[in-house]
Design an enzyme around this catalytic site. Structure first.
Site, PDB file in Angstrom:
ATOM      1  N   HIS A 142      11.069  47.838  37.582  1.00  0.00           N
ATOM      2  CA  HIS A 142      11.171  46.797  38.611  1.00  0.00           C
ATOM      3  C   HIS A 142      11.923  45.542  38.143  1.00  0.00           C
ATOM      4  O   HIS A 142      11.496  44.414  38.412  1.00  0.00           O
ATOM      5  CB  HIS A 142       9.767  46.407  39.093  1.00  0.00           C
ATOM      6  CG  HIS A 142       9.056  47.491  39.862  1.00  0.00           C
ATOM      7  ND1 HIS A 142       9.699  48.445  40.605  1.00  0.00           N
ATOM      8  CD2 HIS A 142       7.725  47.764  39.994  1.00  0.00           C
ATOM      9  CE1 HIS A 142       8.798  49.250  41.177  1.00  0.00           C
ATOM     10  NE2 HIS A 142       7.601  48.878  40.816  1.00  0.00           N
ATOM     11  N   HIS A 216       7.758  45.769  47.829  1.00  0.00           N
ATOM     12  CA  HIS A 216       6.634  46.461  47.198  1.00  0.00           C
ATOM     13  C   HIS A 216       5.294  46.105  47.857  1.00  0.00           C
ATOM     14  O   HIS A 216       4.287  45.925  47.162  1.00  0.00           O
ATOM     15  CB  HIS A 216       6.618  46.131  45.705  1.00  0.00           C
ATOM     16  CG  HIS A 216       5.949  47.157  44.854  1.00  0.00           C
ATOM     17  ND1 HIS A 216       4.632  47.517  45.004  1.00  0.00           N
ATOM     18  CD2 HIS A 216       6.425  47.914  43.841  1.00  0.00           C
ATOM     19  CE1 HIS A 216       4.319  48.436  44.112  1.00  0.00           C
ATOM     20  NE2 HIS A 216       5.390  48.712  43.392  1.00  0.00           N
ATOM     21  N   GLU A 354       7.743  52.662  48.958  1.00  0.00           N
ATOM     22  CA  GLU A 354       8.879  51.842  48.561  1.00  0.00           C
ATOM     23  C   GLU A 354      10.173  52.590  48.866  1.00  0.00           C
ATOM     24  O   GLU A 354      10.512  53.543  48.167  1.00  0.00           O
ATOM     25  CB  GLU A 354       8.789  51.523  47.067  1.00  0.00           C
ATOM     26  CG  GLU A 354       7.471  50.897  46.654  1.00  0.00           C
ATOM     27  CD  GLU A 354       7.103  51.229  45.199  1.00  0.00           C
ATOM     28  OE1 GLU A 354       7.952  51.101  44.310  1.00  0.00           O
ATOM     29  OE2 GLU A 354       5.948  51.631  44.963  1.00  0.00           O
TER      30      GLU A 354
HETATM   31  C1  GLA Z   1       5.466  51.259  41.269  1.00  0.00           C
HETATM   32  C2  GLA Z   1       5.343  52.212  40.145  1.00  0.00           C
HETATM   33  C3  GLA Z   1       3.927  52.356  39.743  1.00  0.00           C
HETATM   34  C4  GLA Z   1       3.330  51.018  39.392  1.00  0.00           C
HETATM   35  C5  GLA Z   1       3.524  50.069  40.547  1.00  0.00           C
HETATM   36  C6  GLA Z   1       3.092  48.668  40.191  1.00  0.00           C
HETATM   37  O1  GLA Z   1       4.963  51.791  42.432  1.00  0.00           O
HETATM   38  O2  GLA Z   1       5.917  53.475  40.449  1.00  0.00           O
HETATM   39  O3  GLA Z   1       3.833  53.214  38.646  1.00  0.00           O
HETATM   40  O4  GLA Z   1       3.972  50.498  38.266  1.00  0.00           O
HETATM   41  O5  GLA Z   1       4.868  50.018  40.930  1.00  0.00           O
HETATM   42  O6  GLA Z   1       1.863  48.638  39.586  1.00  0.00           O
END
Ligand code: GLA
Length: 391
Positions: A142, A216, A354
Site C-alpha cells: 500500500h 480501502h 478493493e
Molecule cells: C489489504 C491486504 C491485507 C491487509 C489489509 C490491511 O487488504 O491485502 O493483507 O494488509 O490491506 O490490513
C-alpha cells in the site's frame, strides 16, 4: 501502459457520472432526512506534527451522509438507511485523528502509489531497479511507510446539479517512498441522489513509473461495530483469481474458482466456507485475494461485486473500470482497535473490496500493466451504490 492510454481515450468520451435521476425511488425516511444535497466542512483535528485535518460532510437529501477527511482522503463514515429507513454508519473507522495516524489498518483511505503488495519491495522499469520500503514482512504494501493514506490532500468542493463532491489533489514528489517520477494525483468523490458514491482516480507523471490506486474502506452493512460480516452474502463477478504464496504475493497463476471456496459467482455467505481448510484460505487467514473480474472489455464501468446483509436488508453494489478486486475478510482485525461508535473490532467485523490492478504487477509481465509514462493519463473509476432488498 497501453491499457491506460486506451482507458483515457475511451473514458474521456463518455460521461463517468451516471446521475440516475430517472431511477430514483421515493426519498427514504431517515434521520438524515429528505432535503437538498449539501456539503459542509469542519475541523477534524491536527496530526501529531501539527497539520490541520478538515472533514467534509456530504449529504444527498435522499438518506445518505458521507464524511471524508483531508488526511489520507479517508472516507470516515457512510450513513445509509436500512430496509426500514433506519440509518447506520456502514464504514469502519475512528472518531479521532490520533487513531488514524497511529493505528489505522488503512480504514477508508486512498492507498497508493501502489495499492497491495510488491514482492520484496523491488521492481525494474526501463532497466533501472527501484527498492521500496518493506513494510509488510519481506514485501512492500500500500505505497510504503508513508503512503497516500497518510498524506494531507488539498480539497475543493464540488456542487453539481445532481451531486455534491470533493476533489482531492496531491503531488507526490519524485523519489517519494523511492518511487520514480513526480506524480500528480486527483481523486474525486461524488455522492449522487441515487445513493451512489462515485470515485474517479486520475494521475500523470514526469518520468516512467508504476501506479495502482484504490480506496480501502472496510464495510459492515449492519453498521460498524455491530459484529461479524460472516452472514453477509457476497457475489463476485469473477471466475478466476490470483493464488498467492505464503507472503501473499501472487504465484503468477490465474486459477479458476470453480469447485473451491473461492467461488462467489452466486450469492454466498462470507463465513460459509472460510474455515474449510482450503490452502489459500489458510495462507490468508481467510479471504485476502485478488479476483480477476469477468469483464466484457477493459474500459467500461462494470459490476464487480454485490453484498447483501440479510438482517438490515442493505445492499452494496460495486462497479469498476479496473481488472481486479481484492476481497479481504478483515482477517487481521484482532480486537485491539476501538471504532467510531466505541465498540471494538474483532476478526471478520468488516470486509474490504478493493478495486485495483493485480498485486505485484510490476514483477508479473503477464498481468495487466501498471506502468505510467509521461504524456499518458492514468484514469480509473469505481462506484459504490447502496440500496435495500426491498427498494
Ligand atoms: C489489504 C491486504 C491485507 C491487509 C489489509 C490491511 O487488504 O491485502 O493483507 O494488509 O490491506 O490490513
Amino acid at each position: 501502459m497501453r491499457w491506460f492510454t486506451r482507458t483515457a481515450a475511451r473514458l474521456g468520451a463518455v460521461p463517468l457520472i451516471i446521475t440516475g435521476l430517472a431511477v430514483l425511488g421515493p426519498a427514504a425516511p431517515s434521520a438524515v432526512g429528505a432535503s437538498q444535497p449539501r456539503i459542509e466542512k469542519d475541523v477534524f483535528g491536527s496530526t501529531p506534527d501539527g497539520a490541520a485535518v478538515d472533514r467534509y460532510t456530504l449529504t444527498n437529501g435522499r438518506g445518505m451522509r458521507v464524511r471524508i477527511l483531508t488526511y489520507g482522503g479517508i472516507i470516515q463514515s457512510i450513513e445509509v438507511p436500512d430496509r426500514r429507513g433506519r440509518t447506520a454508519n456502514v464504514a469502519l473507522g475512528f472518531d479521532n485523528i490520533t487513531d488514524y495516524v497511529e493505528s489505522s489498518p488503512y480504514f477508508g483511505s486512498i492507498t497508493g502509489r501502489y495499492a497491495n503488495r510488491i514482492a520484496n519491495g523491488r521492481f525494474t522499469l526501463d532497466g533501472v531497479t527501484h527498492q521500496l520500503a518493506l513494510n509488510d514482512g519481506v514485501n512492500h504494501l500500500h505505497g510504503g511507510t508513508v503512503g497516500f493514506d497518510k498524506r494531507i490532500w488539498r480539497a475543493a468542493e464540488i456542487r453539481d446539479r445532481d451531486a455534491v463532491g470533493l476533489e482531492l489533489t496531491y503531488t507526490s514528489p519524485d523519489g517519494e517512498e523511492n518511487y520514480p517520477g513526480a506524480l500528480d494525483v486527483t481523486v474525486t468523490y461524488r455522492l449522487t441522489r441515487d445513493n451512489t458514491i462515485h470515485v474517479d482516480y486520475r494521475a500523470t507523471t514526469d518520468a516512467p513509473t508504476v501506479v495502482n490506486l484504490t480506496n480501502h474502506t472496510y464495510f459492515n452493512l449492519g453498521g460498524e461495530g455491530s459484529g461479524s460480516i460472516e452472514d453477509h452474502r457476497l457475489t463476485l463477478d469473477a471466475s478466476r483469481y490470483t493464488p498467492v504464496n505464503d507472503t501473499l504475493i501472487p504465484t503468477g497463476a490465474i486459477d479458476s474458482v470453480a469447485g473451491t471456496p473461492m467461488d462467489f459467482r452466486r450469492p454466498t455467505a462470507i463465513g460459509e466456507r472460510v474455515r474449510d481448510g482450503f490452502e489459500q484460505l489458510v495462507i490468508g487467514r481467510g479471504y485476502d485475494h485478488n479476483y480477476v473480474l469477468d469483464r466484457r472489455d477493459d474500459t467500461s464501468l462494470e459490476q464487480a461485486a454485490r453484498v447483501i446483509d440479510p438482517d438490515s436488508g442493505r445492499v452494496l453494489t460495486i462497479r469498476t473500470t479496473e481488472p481486479g478486486i481484492q476481497f479481504y475478510s478483515g482477517n487481521f482485525l484482532d480486537g485491539t482497535l476501538v471504532g467510531t461508535s466505541g465498540r471494538i473490532y474483532r476478526q471478520g467485523d468488516g470486509f474490504a473490496l478493493e478495486t485495483q490492478h493485480f498485486p505485484d504487477s510490476p514483477n508479473q509481465p503477464q498481468f495487466p500493466s501498471t506502468e505510467l509514462r509521461p504524456g499518458d493519463t492514468y484514469r480509473t473509476s469505481t462506484t459504490y451504490q447502496f440500496s435495500t432488498d426491498r427498494g
